[in-house]
Design a protein around this motif. Structure first.
Motif, PDB file in Angstrom:
ATOM      1  N   UNK A  81       0.765  -1.230   0.048  1.00 28.97           N
ATOM      2  CA  UNK A  81      -0.180   0.167   0.002  1.00 28.97           C
ATOM      3  C   UNK A  81       0.882   1.220  -0.149  1.00 28.97           C
ATOM      4  N   UNK A  82       1.906   1.186   0.767  1.00 31.23           N
ATOM      5  CA  UNK A  82       2.757   2.274   0.804  1.00 31.23           C
ATOM      6  C   UNK A  82       3.351   2.820  -0.503  1.00 31.23           C
ATOM      7  N   UNK A  83       3.869   1.600  -1.160  1.00 34.23           N
ATOM      8  CA  UNK A  83       4.442   1.837  -2.436  1.00 34.23           C
ATOM      9  C   UNK A  83       3.517   2.181  -3.605  1.00 34.23           C
ATOM     10  N   UNK A 211      -3.907   4.759  -7.390  1.00 35.70           N
ATOM     11  CA  UNK A 211      -3.445   3.974  -6.141  1.00 35.70           C
ATOM     12  C   UNK A 211      -4.271   2.749  -6.023  1.00 35.70           C
ATOM     13  N   UNK A 212      -5.744   2.880  -6.258  1.00 37.50           N
ATOM     14  CA  UNK A 212      -6.502   1.800  -6.084  1.00 37.50           C
ATOM     15  C   UNK A 212      -6.357   0.908  -7.075  1.00 37.50           C
ATOM     16  N   UNK A 213      -6.019   1.144  -8.325  1.00 38.56           N
ATOM     17  CA  UNK A 213      -5.686   0.011  -9.290  1.00 38.56           C
ATOM     18  C   UNK A 213      -4.311  -0.560  -9.026  1.00 38.56           C
ATOM     19  N   UNK A 214      -3.160   0.072  -8.626  1.00 40.79           N
ATOM     20  CA  UNK A 214      -2.019  -0.479  -8.386  1.00 40.79           C
ATOM     21  C   UNK A 214      -2.142  -1.437  -7.155  1.00 40.79           C
ATOM     22  N   UNK A 215      -2.696  -1.119  -6.116  1.00 35.33           N
ATOM     23  CA  UNK A 215      -2.865  -2.114  -4.991  1.00 35.33           C
ATOM     24  C   UNK A 215      -3.701  -3.429  -5.453  1.00 35.33           C
ATOM     25  N   UNK A 216      -4.595  -3.196  -5.989  1.00 35.24           N
ATOM     26  CA  UNK A 216      -5.631  -4.417  -6.624  1.00 35.24           C
ATOM     27  C   UNK A 216      -4.670  -5.373  -7.461  1.00 35.24           C
ATOM     28  N   UNK A 217      -3.884  -4.677  -8.349  1.00 36.23           N
ATOM     29  CA  UNK A 217      -2.951  -5.559  -9.174  1.00 36.23           C
ATOM     30  C   UNK A 217      -1.986  -6.193  -8.412  1.00 36.23           C
ATOM     31  N   UNK A 218      -1.337  -5.469  -7.332  1.00 36.10           N
ATOM     32  CA  UNK A 218      -0.311  -6.123  -6.445  1.00 36.10           C
ATOM     33  C   UNK A 218      -0.662  -7.167  -5.366  1.00 36.10           C
ATOM     34  N   UNK A 219      -1.763  -6.578  -4.582  1.00 43.78           N
ATOM     35  CA  UNK A 219      -1.951  -7.267  -3.542  1.00 43.78           C
ATOM     36  C   UNK A 219      -2.935  -8.508  -3.927  1.00 43.78           C
ATOM     37  N   UNK A 220      -3.749  -8.121  -4.752  1.00 42.56           N
ATOM     38  CA  UNK A 220      -4.749  -9.232  -5.186  1.00 42.56           C
ATOM     39  C   UNK A 220      -4.833 -10.065  -6.280  1.00 42.56           C
ATOM     40  N   UNK A 221      -3.429 -10.009  -6.708  1.00 37.76           N
ATOM     41  CA  UNK A 221      -3.004 -10.835  -8.035  1.00 37.76           C
ATOM     42  C   UNK A 221      -3.452 -12.119  -7.966  1.00 37.76           C
ATOM     43  N   UNK A 222      -3.124 -12.860  -7.025  1.00 34.54           N
ATOM     44  CA  UNK A 222      -3.574 -14.298  -6.609  1.00 34.54           C
ATOM     45  C   UNK A 222      -4.954 -14.530  -5.906  1.00 34.54           C
ATOM     46  N   UNK A 224      -7.962 -12.454  -3.399  1.00 39.92           N
ATOM     47  CA  UNK A 224      -8.528 -11.060  -2.883  1.00 39.92           C
ATOM     48  C   UNK A 224      -8.268 -10.920  -1.364  1.00 39.92           C
ATOM     49  N   UNK A 225      -7.032 -10.651  -1.257  1.00 41.39           N
ATOM     50  CA  UNK A 225      -6.555 -10.432   0.188  1.00 41.39           C
ATOM     51  C   UNK A 225      -7.114  -8.992   0.960  1.00 41.39           C
ATOM     52  N   UNK A 226      -7.055  -8.041  -0.019  1.00 41.32           N
ATOM     53  CA  UNK A 226      -7.416  -6.891   0.363  1.00 41.32           C
ATOM     54  C   UNK A 226      -8.878  -6.109  -0.059  1.00 41.32           C
ATOM     55  N   UNK A 227      -9.672  -5.516   0.651  1.00 43.13           N
ATOM     56  CA  UNK A 227     -10.794  -4.744   0.009  1.00 43.13           C
ATOM     57  C   UNK A 227     -10.395  -3.449  -0.081  1.00 43.13           C
ATOM     58  N   UNK A 228     -10.460  -3.076  -1.493  1.00 38.86           N
ATOM     59  CA  UNK A 228     -10.225  -1.682  -1.778  1.00 38.86           C
ATOM     60  C   UNK A 228     -11.281  -0.864  -2.163  1.00 38.86           C
ATOM     61  N   UNK A 229     -11.635   0.069  -1.195  1.00 35.21           N
ATOM     62  CA  UNK A 229     -12.784   0.926  -1.631  1.00 35.21           C
ATOM     63  C   UNK A 229     -12.532   2.347  -2.136  1.00 35.21           C
ATOM     64  N   UNK A 230     -12.750   2.530  -3.403  1.00 32.46           N
ATOM     65  CA  UNK A 230     -12.386   3.961  -4.031  1.00 32.46           C
ATOM     66  C   UNK A 230     -13.677   4.736  -3.821  1.00 32.46           C
ATOM     67  N   UNK A 231     -13.332   5.821  -3.208  1.00 35.66           N
ATOM     68  CA  UNK A 231     -14.426   6.693  -2.493  1.00 35.66           C
ATOM     69  C   UNK A 231     -14.771   7.464  -3.818  1.00 35.66           C
ATOM     70  N   UNK A 232     -13.830   7.835  -4.613  1.00 34.17           N
ATOM     71  CA  UNK A 232     -14.099   8.564  -6.074  1.00 34.17           C
ATOM     72  C   UNK A 232     -15.426   7.795  -6.802  1.00 34.17           C
ATOM     73  N   UNK A 233     -15.343   6.450  -6.836  1.00 29.23           N
ATOM     74  CA  UNK A 233     -16.753   6.054  -7.464  1.00 29.23           C
ATOM     75  C   UNK A 233     -18.140   6.233  -6.786  1.00 29.23           C
ATOM     76  N   UNK A 234     -18.050   6.751  -5.565  1.00 28.62           N
ATOM     77  CA  UNK A 234     -19.213   7.493  -4.946  1.00 28.62           C
ATOM     78  C   UNK A 234     -19.769   8.713  -5.868  1.00 28.62           C
ATOM     79  N   UNK A 235     -18.783   9.636  -6.066  1.00 28.26           N
ATOM     80  CA  UNK A 235     -18.721  10.764  -6.681  1.00 28.26           C
ATOM     81  C   UNK A 235     -19.020  10.624  -8.122  1.00 28.26           C
TER      82      UNK A 235
END
Length: 375
Positions: A81-83, A211-222, A224-235
């Protein structure tokens, strides 16, 4: 016959029957007013709704995916996430919980946040938020008011006493991290300092998407370890809804302009029939078809321009009244994105008037001089 005499002749013809001409132009006025006003009102509502979300579109909330059996972040997850946030914003791990806060013989429930980097997520209304929170606490405005505490006061949480370093500013935007009833402590003050979520405060909505796209690609490649909620989708969904609403309102208002176009068509057709003799004389003395056509088209255009200008003036008055009698700010009411609706309304009004006058003008221009003189 030049264009200027054509305009003068068109004005004279419209003045012959002022009541009929005014009624035809009134239809354009109503149509332009409806399109401009409804379009601007819908856009203002969208702007106000978007502004109420403030920086929510710049935030990404990451949490362990409990549905996949992941209960906490691993060190590798936090590094990922930091990267992903590097160059796009700041990743702030949060430990969350609840507790009872006491001071001055009073107590109140509060949401507890544990972080060493509070400046990325919170603002202060009193005191100063330190770059690194190592001791003391930050108290939300509602908690501070309820307990009667301020900067330098002491509060008690779970038997431990803390000095209030700053009072958080009241929340003006919608955010997953609510400061009003919050108390922010250093992470070490929690028994379990493992973060339950990570909030990425991105520099922009585009950075949040990246950021959301990169986290999904890196952390959830194999998995779905992380739940990524992109708040811009609400807007984005709110924007899509208002775009649909604005389109519906403008289309509804356009119907009134179509009705106005029928009225202008009727006026021009009646005027042509009443002036058959005059048109016949003009054609007999050598006036060309295009000159007759130009004069009648100018009449229709004048009706459209006159109705459009009056409609726009009334729309500006309506928008100004919206600012005067509501709590909407001038920056929203006078936003540049409202201008296209005014131009669209005026242009559509003139176009409807021109289209409505084309057939009567063409019919008049093609009258045979002898038949026109016979009436």
């Amino acid at each position: 016959m030049s264009r200027l005499p054509a305009v003068r002749l068109a004005v004279r013809n419209l003045n012959r029957n002022r009541v009929r001409s005014v009624l035809a132009a009134l239809g354009i006025v109503i149509g332009v007013l409806a399109i401009a006003t409804l379009g601007v009102f819908g856009n203002v509502l969208q702007l106000a709704a978007t502004d109420s979300f403030g920086g929510i579109g710049n935030q990404v909330v990451v949490s362990p995916n409990a549905d996949a059996g992941v209960e906490s972040f691993s060190e590798r997850d936090l590094q990922t996430i930091r990267r992903a946030a590097e160059g796009h914003g700041v990743a702030v791990p949060l430990v969350t919980g609840g507790g009872l806060v006491r001071a001055n013989d009073s107590s109140t429930a509060a949401q507890l946040y544990g972080t060493n980097d509070p400046a990325a997520l919170f603002d202060a209304s009193a005191g100063t938020i330190p770059p690194r929170l190592r001791s003391g606490v930050l108290v939300g405005s509602a908690v501070a008011e309820s307990l009667g505490v301020g900067v330098g006061s002491t509060v008690e949480i779970d038997g431990n006493r803390y000095r209030v370093v700053a009072v958080l500013a009241p929340a003006e935007d919608i955010s997953p991290v609510t400061p009003d009833r919050a108390v922010v402590l250093p992470t070490d003050e929690f028994v379990d300092g493992t973060p339950s979520q990570v909030v990425v405060q991105a520099d922009s909505r585009e950075d949040a998407n990246a950021v959301a796209t990169e986290i999904r690609e890196r952390a959830n490649a194999r998995e779905q370890r992380l739940s990524v909620f992109e708040l811009s989708s609400i807007v984005d969904r709110i924007g899509d809804f208002f775009d649909l609403l604005n389109g519906f309102l403008v289309a509804l208002a356009a119907l009134s302009l179509v009705v106005a176009g029928v009225a202008i068509f009727n006026v021009m057709l009646m005027s042509t029939n009443e002036r058959r003799g005059e048109i016949g004389v003009l054609r007999a003395v050598g006036v060309r078809k295009r000159d007759v056509l130009r004069t009648l088209v100018v009449e229709a255009a004048l009706l459209g321009v006159l109705g459009g200008v009056v409609g726009l003036c009334l729309s500006v008055v309506a928008v100004w009244a919206l600012y005067q009698f509501t709590t909407l700010g001038l920056d929203v009411v006078a936003h540049p994105s409202n201008l296209p609706y005014l131009l669209l309304a005026f242009g559509f009004g003139v176009t409807v008037a021109l289209v409505s006058g084309l057939y009567p003008a063409w019919k008049a221009a093609n009258l045979h001089p002898v038949e026109a003189l016979r009436g």
